[in-house]
Write an enzyme that holds these catalytic residues in place. Sequence first.
Site, PDB file in Angstrom:
ATOM      1  N   HIS A   1       0.806  -1.220   0.000  1.00 38.28           N
ATOM      2  CA  HIS A   1       0.000   0.000   0.000  1.00 38.28           C
ATOM      3  C   HIS A   1       0.841   1.273   0.000  1.00 38.28           C
ATOM      4  O   HIS A   1       0.308   2.370   0.120  1.00 38.28           O
ATOM      5  CB  HIS A   1      -0.930  -0.013   1.226  1.00 38.28           C
ATOM      6  CG  HIS A   1      -2.076   0.926   1.143  1.00 38.28           C
ATOM      7  ND1 HIS A   1      -2.273   1.945   2.052  1.00 38.28           N
ATOM      8  CD2 HIS A   1      -3.097   1.023   0.258  1.00 38.28           C
ATOM      9  CE1 HIS A   1      -3.368   2.610   1.749  1.00 38.28           C
ATOM     10  NE2 HIS A   1      -3.884   2.084   0.658  1.00 38.28           N
TER      11      HIS A   1
ATOM     12  N   LYS B   1       2.947   4.534  -1.173  1.00 40.22           N
ATOM     13  CA  LYS B   1       2.936   5.521  -2.258  1.00 40.22           C
ATOM     14  C   LYS B   1       4.246   6.292  -2.099  1.00 40.22           C
ATOM     15  O   LYS B   1       4.280   7.432  -1.634  1.00 40.22           O
ATOM     16  CB  LYS B   1       1.762   6.485  -2.149  1.00 40.22           C
ATOM     17  CG  LYS B   1       0.380   5.806  -2.043  1.00 40.22           C
ATOM     18  CD  LYS B   1      -0.032   5.637  -0.613  1.00 40.22           C
ATOM     19  CE  LYS B   1      -1.482   5.223  -0.443  1.00 40.22           C
ATOM     20  NZ  LYS B   1      -1.945   4.107  -1.198  1.00 40.22           N
TER      21      LYS B   1
ATOM     22  N   ASP C   1      17.642   9.665  -5.831  1.00 35.82           N
ATOM     23  CA  ASP C   1      19.059   9.992  -5.648  1.00 35.82           C
ATOM     24  C   ASP C   1      19.505   9.894  -4.190  1.00 35.82           C
ATOM     25  O   ASP C   1      20.418  10.625  -3.762  1.00 35.82           O
ATOM     26  CB  ASP C   1      19.362  11.400  -6.191  1.00 35.82           C
ATOM     27  CG  ASP C   1      19.365  11.442  -7.713  1.00 35.82           C
ATOM     28  OD1 ASP C   1      19.355  10.359  -8.343  1.00 35.82           O
ATOM     29  OD2 ASP C   1      19.362  12.550  -8.275  1.00 35.82           O
TER      30      ASP C   1
END
Length: 363
Positions: free
Chosen positions: A307, A309, A314
């Site tokens: 779940h 996001k 870098d």
Amino acid sequence: MWGLFRPRGRYRGRRGGDRPWLFLLLLAVVGYLVWEAYLRPIPSVYRSAGGLELYFAPEQGPTAKNRLVGLINAAQNQVEVAALELEDREIGQALIHAAARGVRVRMLNDSDYRRETRESLGVRSNNQARCETLQRVQVCYDSRTSALMHHKFVLIDNLGVWTGSTNLTWNAFERNNENSLWLPVPGLVQTYRAEFEALFAGQENGLGRSERFQIGSTEGVVYFSPAGGRRARGAILEVLGRARQEIWVAAYVLTDTRIIEALVQAHRRGVRVRVVIDTRNLENSRDETLKRAGVDVRKDGNPYTMHHKVMVVDGEWVITGSYNFTNSGFGRNNENLLILRDSALAQRYQREVESIWRAGTRL
């Protein structure tokens, strides 16, 4: 004949004379935006010396939930909850006990989860009103049918903000891959609270105000959708456009074509791009575009839900929050997005995403 052309000549002269002023005005606007976004000193109310906490579920899920319950139990004045759903009796009981001892407890849920909220607060009701009081907890529901009230944040007094990808459900803490953050910054609480107040009062697109903050060495900006969704999406694209070495992505769902194109462009300029997508959402996600471009894409191996996001760029930048990488994420749903800059924090997120990616299956 001369009389007909004379005014036109003067008009051209004025336009030409205005050009330097227009250029200076544009330069001033750009300068102001750069100052506001990057250079303006962060006021002390939006800074704290430290105290940021990060938890990854499911391994740290029980610890994260205990910490959240403890924060609610310690609240003295007010608790605000904006959550897609409440489906956890322990958190529900903590909210009930806080309200019983005189704390002002308010909650905003998506209307599709009325039953779960009532069960978690130990109440049976068929009330269809937008707002109701359950065990002294004031609850309102989002009334839109084409969008989600998708936030996952809790505000404790003026102490801090609890947020991340984690829904307030048993599954989220015990089974899913999730991340939760505790951000102890009084000014940030006020920024989130202003968004909450607007939503709770029925302004269902929110205010969309963004704000910079700092916790120890971590610099951050918060964005709110949908009112500020285009700025949020633009900030994501800006970070991706600056990538020079590597991008790690863990996405519950990935459909925003501009974000996908930014990942493809990064890959083409030599950036190492690795993407893992929740298996259940592959049908909706646009993984084929990435695969055709040569990006290494995998489906996750969690039998429940991946779940996150999250993007790590870098080894320095972290993109996280409730914001899914979709058109709904910036254009319709109520979301909060955090863009954080801190190499130590980025390394922690990268280890998490890399672990999920390695446990996944190449598509």
